[in-house]
Design a protein around this motif. Structure first.
Motif, PDB file in Angstrom:
ATOM      1  N   MET A  73       0.847  -1.188   0.000  1.00 56.50           N
ATOM      2  CA  MET A  73       0.000   0.000   0.000  1.00 56.50           C
ATOM      3  C   MET A  73       0.889   1.247   0.000  1.00 56.50           C
ATOM      4  SD  MET A  73      -3.348  -0.551   0.181  1.00 56.50           S
ATOM      5  CE  MET A  73      -4.366  -2.031   0.273  1.00 56.50           C
ATOM      6  N   ALA A  74       0.558   2.202  -0.854  1.00 59.42           N
ATOM      7  CA  ALA A  74       1.381   3.405  -0.982  1.00 59.42           C
ATOM      8  C   ALA A  74       0.551   4.662  -0.754  1.00 59.42           C
ATOM      9  CB  ALA A  74       2.024   3.461  -2.368  1.00 59.42           C
ATOM     10  N   GLY A  75       1.073   5.552   0.089  1.00 59.93           N
ATOM     11  CA  GLY A  75       0.388   6.809   0.360  1.00 59.93           C
ATOM     12  C   GLY A  75       1.345   7.830   0.952  1.00 59.93           C
ATOM     13  N   CYS A  80       4.956  15.446   6.538  1.00 59.71           N
ATOM     14  CA  CYS A  80       6.307  15.650   5.995  1.00 59.71           C
ATOM     15  C   CYS A  80       6.645  17.134   5.872  1.00 59.71           C
ATOM     16  CB  CYS A  80       6.449  14.973   4.633  1.00 59.71           C
ATOM     17  SG  CYS A  80       6.602  13.173   4.740  1.00 59.71           S
ATOM     18  N   GLU A  81       5.620  17.980   5.847  1.00 62.41           N
ATOM     19  CA  GLU A  81       5.845  19.429   5.838  1.00 62.41           C
ATOM     20  C   GLU A  81       6.659  19.880   7.045  1.00 62.41           C
ATOM     21  OE1 GLU A  81       1.433  20.505   3.904  1.00 62.41           O
ATOM     22  OE2 GLU A  81       1.976  21.139   5.944  1.00 62.41           O
ATOM     23  N   GLU A  82       6.626  19.071   8.092  1.00 64.80           N
ATOM     24  CA  GLU A  82       7.313  19.436   9.337  1.00 64.80           C
ATOM     25  C   GLU A  82       8.788  19.044   9.330  1.00 64.80           C
ATOM     26  OE1 GLU A  82       5.740  21.190  11.653  1.00 64.80           O
ATOM     27  OE2 GLU A  82       3.870  21.101  10.491  1.00 64.80           O
ATOM     28  N   GLY A  83       9.266  18.427   8.240  1.00 62.71           N
ATOM     29  CA  GLY A  83      10.680  18.055   8.156  1.00 62.71           C
ATOM     30  C   GLY A  83      11.065  16.932   9.075  1.00 62.71           C
ATOM     31  N   ILE A  84      10.247  15.879   9.108  1.00 64.57           N
ATOM     32  CA  ILE A  84      10.479  14.768  10.042  1.00 64.57           C
ATOM     33  C   ILE A  84      11.200  13.578   9.401  1.00 64.57           C
ATOM     34  CG2 ILE A  84       8.718  15.252  11.761  1.00 64.57           C
ATOM     35  CD1 ILE A  84       8.043  13.016   8.759  1.00 64.57           C
ATOM     36  N   SER A  85      11.504  13.654   8.107  1.00 61.83           N
ATOM     37  CA  SER A  85      12.138  12.533   7.414  1.00 61.83           C
ATOM     38  C   SER A  85      13.443  12.948   6.758  1.00 61.83           C
ATOM     39  CB  SER A  85      11.190  11.978   6.344  1.00 61.83           C
ATOM     40  OG  SER A  85      11.828  10.958   5.590  1.00 61.83           O
ATOM     41  N   ALA A  86      14.339  11.975   6.590  1.00 57.98           N
ATOM     42  CA  ALA A  86      15.599  12.237   5.879  1.00 57.98           C
ATOM     43  C   ALA A  86      15.390  12.302   4.378  1.00 57.98           C
ATOM     44  CB  ALA A  86      16.619  11.150   6.229  1.00 57.98           C
ATOM     45  N   PHE A  87      14.224  11.843   3.894  1.00 56.44           N
ATOM     46  CA  PHE A  87      13.945  11.809   2.463  1.00 56.44           C
ATOM     47  C   PHE A  87      12.762  12.718   2.138  1.00 56.44           C
ATOM     48  CE2 PHE A  87      16.347   7.965   3.063  1.00 56.44           C
ATOM     49  CZ  PHE A  87      17.036   7.786   1.870  1.00 56.44           C
ATOM     50  N   PRO A  88      12.766  13.333   0.970  1.00 56.43           N
ATOM     51  CA  PRO A  88      11.635  14.176   0.575  1.00 56.43           C
ATOM     52  C   PRO A  88      10.426  13.330   0.189  1.00 56.43           C
ATOM     53  CG  PRO A  88      13.204  14.022  -1.232  1.00 56.43           C
ATOM     54  CD  PRO A  88      13.842  13.329  -0.047  1.00 56.43           C
ATOM     55  N   ALA A  89       9.249  13.945   0.248  1.00 58.22           N
ATOM     56  CA  ALA A  89       8.006  13.229  -0.061  1.00 58.22           C
ATOM     57  C   ALA A  89       7.979  12.725  -1.497  1.00 58.22           C
ATOM     58  CB  ALA A  89       6.812  14.136   0.207  1.00 58.22           C
ATOM     59  N   GLU A  90       8.757  13.353  -2.380  1.00 54.32           N
ATOM     60  CA  GLU A  90       8.764  12.933  -3.790  1.00 54.32           C
ATOM     61  C   GLU A  90       9.245  11.499  -3.970  1.00 54.32           C
ATOM     62  OE1 GLU A  90      10.033  15.725  -2.626  1.00 54.32           O
ATOM     63  OE2 GLU A  90       8.769  17.272  -3.559  1.00 54.32           O
ATOM     64  N   GLY A 184       5.581   5.000   2.008  1.00 53.22           N
ATOM     65  CA  GLY A 184       5.042   6.317   2.311  1.00 53.22           C
ATOM     66  C   GLY A 184       6.010   7.100   3.178  1.00 53.22           C
ATOM     67  N   ILE A 185       6.720   8.043   2.582  1.00 50.87           N
ATOM     68  CA  ILE A 185       7.644   8.862   3.369  1.00 50.87           C
ATOM     69  C   ILE A 185       6.864   9.542   4.498  1.00 50.87           C
ATOM     70  CG2 ILE A 185       9.213  10.838   3.307  1.00 50.87           C
ATOM     71  CD1 ILE A 185      10.263   8.301   1.923  1.00 50.87           C
ATOM     72  N   GLY A 186       7.364   9.391   5.718  1.00 52.29           N
ATOM     73  CA  GLY A 186       6.694   9.958   6.885  1.00 52.29           C
ATOM     74  C   GLY A 186       5.863   8.960   7.663  1.00 52.29           C
ATOM     75  N   ASN A 187       5.804   7.709   7.189  1.00 52.18           N
ATOM     76  CA  ASN A 187       4.867   6.798   7.853  1.00 52.18           C
ATOM     77  C   ASN A 187       5.355   6.226   9.179  1.00 52.18           C
ATOM     78  OD1 ASN A 187       6.603   4.814   6.811  1.00 52.18           O
ATOM     79  ND2 ASN A 187       5.111   4.031   5.341  1.00 52.18           N
ATOM     80  N   THR A 188       6.642   6.331   9.495  1.00 52.18           N
ATOM     81  CA  THR A 188       7.039   5.922  10.848  1.00 52.18           C
ATOM     82  C   THR A 188       6.548   6.943  11.870  1.00 52.18           C
ATOM     83  OG1 THR A 188       9.231   6.972  10.743  1.00 52.18           O
ATOM     84  CG2 THR A 188       9.086   4.661  10.073  1.00 52.18           C
ATOM     85  N   THR A 189       6.386   8.196  11.447  1.00 54.29           N
ATOM     86  CA  THR A 189       5.848   9.220  12.351  1.00 54.29           C
ATOM     87  C   THR A 189       4.403   8.902  12.708  1.00 54.29           C
ATOM     88  OG1 THR A 189       7.331  10.919  11.476  1.00 54.29           O
ATOM     89  CG2 THR A 189       5.336  11.682  12.586  1.00 54.29           C
ATOM     90  N   ALA A 190       3.597   8.592  11.697  1.00 54.72           N
ATOM     91  CA  ALA A 190       2.198   8.226  11.949  1.00 54.72           C
ATOM     92  C   ALA A 190       2.113   6.942  12.772  1.00 54.72           C
ATOM     93  CB  ALA A 190       1.460   8.065  10.622  1.00 54.72           C
ATOM     94  N   SER A 191       2.944   5.965  12.448  1.00 54.63           N
ATOM     95  CA  SER A 191       2.912   4.685  13.173  1.00 54.63           C
ATOM     96  C   SER A 191       3.310   4.865  14.637  1.00 54.63           C
ATOM     97  CB  SER A 191       3.846   3.682  12.496  1.00 54.63           C
ATOM     98  OG  SER A 191       3.423   3.406  11.178  1.00 54.63           O
ATOM     99  N   SER A 192       4.281   5.740  14.886  1.00 56.20           N
ATOM    100  CA  SER A 192       4.690   6.021  16.263  1.00 56.20           C
ATOM    101  C   SER A 192       3.556   6.676  17.040  1.00 56.20           C
ATOM    102  CB  SER A 192       5.917   6.932  16.265  1.00 56.20           C
ATOM    103  OG  SER A 192       7.020   6.318  15.618  1.00 56.20           O
ATOM    104  N   ALA A 193       2.817   7.562  16.381  1.00 56.48           N
ATOM    105  CA  ALA A 193       1.673   8.203  17.032  1.00 56.48           C
ATOM    106  C   ALA A 193       0.601   7.172  17.373  1.00 56.48           C
ATOM    107  CB  ALA A 193       1.104   9.298  16.135  1.00 56.48           C
ATOM    108  N   LEU A 194       0.369   6.225  16.454  1.00 56.80           N
ATOM    109  CA  LEU A 194      -0.607   5.165  16.720  1.00 56.80           C
ATOM    110  C   LEU A 194      -0.185   4.332  17.924  1.00 56.80           C
ATOM    111  CD1 LEU A 194      -1.328   3.977  13.060  1.00 56.80           C
ATOM    112  CD2 LEU A 194      -2.873   5.263  14.547  1.00 56.80           C
TER     113      LEU A 194
END
Length: 366
Positions: A73-75, A80-90, A184-194
């Motif tokens: 699954m990709a999303g 990511c606007e908050e600069g939480i990843s080492a990789f860009p959303a692209e 999905g760039i940024g998805n460890t942030t969402a998973s950590s929140a969960l």
């Protein structure tokens, strides 16, 4: 209440209600067969546990696994606007195309395992086109959860439904063993929140380095997660509310994959941290679904073991992996298949003419 929302919720409730306990008679038959094989009882450890689990899932002691698929699954994630990843959303749409062209790690490992890679665009923030892409976009990425809910409840439910329907379609085509993958760039942030909300974990222990961020960015990531929870106030007693407010579209899709596999009485091998976050949501919605899940490996992501403990799962592998994509789950396919081959191909004591050990009678001397 919106009628479409009501219908969608009813459909999800029907799927959950359709998830049945494992077939206890099949589990017992598998256990008896395992004890007749030419080995000390229980000596194959987790392989025997998986063999009994598969028997209970399929309702027969010697099940046929059928075709194998890893559903990726990709999303994208607005956080990511908050600069939480080492990789860009692209990178998200770029990697999706890499999956579709067969060049990613999950493709290599899936080919080795004889499994198919099924890629689903459930929320990529780009327009993608490829003959093998399943285009089921709910929206172009989530909203920034540090400023408000990641998505609406209706969108979260629709994303879960995409996962359910994907499994149902594949099961109808003869697939009987599934794995979860994601991009999905940024998805460890969402998973950590969960994990922090549903598992009651402190954010500092729930959120790790993801794609390999440094100490300063890790501290910032954790602060963003705390702010997201404070702003959205997700209700830990309502898993869909938590998924809606601090989750992700691809995570919601994997929740559906797990629920759909359980409804179709098929085993689902989960990958690492993100897949396990989806499994936590799925099992809070439908506790019986946990019986259909096989944990593939323990990720390097620091919150992963806590996630697995929350669900009550034990990983089969410890490979220090943290890539995602479904790589660890596909690696574990060989172990799942090994448990079935042991059941079907290993000789019994009677077949081999081998004497079984005799247990000492109570009170007998050495």
């Amino acid at each position: 209440m919106d009628q479409n929302k009501a219908n969608g919720q009813e459909a999800l409730e029907q799927v959950i209600a359709g998830i049945r306990p494992l077939d206890s008679a099949a589990v017992e038959a598998a256990a008896r067969h395992l004890d007749q094989l030419t080995k000390p009882p229980g000596s194959l450890g987790r392989l025997e546990h998986v063999a009994k689990q598969l028997a209970g899932i399929h309702g027969e002691a010697l099940p046929e696994l059928g075709r194998k698929a890893v559903i990726v699954m990709a999303g994208d994630h607005g956080v990511c606007e908050e600069g939480i990843s080492a990789f860009p959303a692209e990178v998200t749409p770029q990697m999706v195309m890499n999956f579709l062209h067969g060049g990613a790690a999950v493709n290599v490992l899936a080919r080795q395992a004889g499994a198919d890679v099924v890629c689903v665009d459930i929320g990529v923030n780009a327009e993608l086109s490829h003959p093998d892409l399943r285009s089921r976009k709910i929206r172009r990425g989530t909203a920034n959860m540090a400023k408000g809910p990641a998505m609406s409840r209706r969108e979260a439910e629709a994303a879960v439904r995409v996962g359910i329907e994907t499994v149902e379609e594949l099961a109808a085509a003869g697939y009987r063993l599934f794995a979860t993958g994601e991009m999905g760039i940024g998805n460890t942030t969402a998973s950590s929140a969960l994990l922090a909300v549903l598992g009651g974990a402190d954010v500092a222990s729930a959120a790790g380095r993801g794609t390999g961020i440094d100490d300063a960015r890790l501290a910032h990531k954790q602060a963003v997660i705390r702010r997201s929870i404070e702003i959205n106030r997700p209700d830990p007693a309502d898993p869909m509310d938590v998924l809606t407010k601090v989750g992700g579209l691809e995570i919601a899709g994997l929740v559906g994959v797990i629920l759909g596999a359980a409804r179709c009485r098929c085993p689902v091998v989960i990958d690492g941290f993100i897949s396990s976050a989806a499994a936590l949501v799925a099992t809070r919605l439908a506790p019986e679904a946990a019986s259909y899940i096989i944990a593939s490996h323990l990720s390097q992501e620091q919150g992963h073991e806590r996630l697995l403990n929350e669900i009550g799962l034990v990983p089969m592998l410890r490979m220090d992996m943290r890539l995602g994509e479904g790589t660890g789950a596909v690696l574990a396919f060989s172990l799942v298949e090994a448990s079935v081959r042991i059941m079907k191909e290993m000789a019994t004591f009677a077949d081999a003419g081998v004497s079984k050990s005799e247990e000492k009678k109570e009170g007998a001397g050495a």
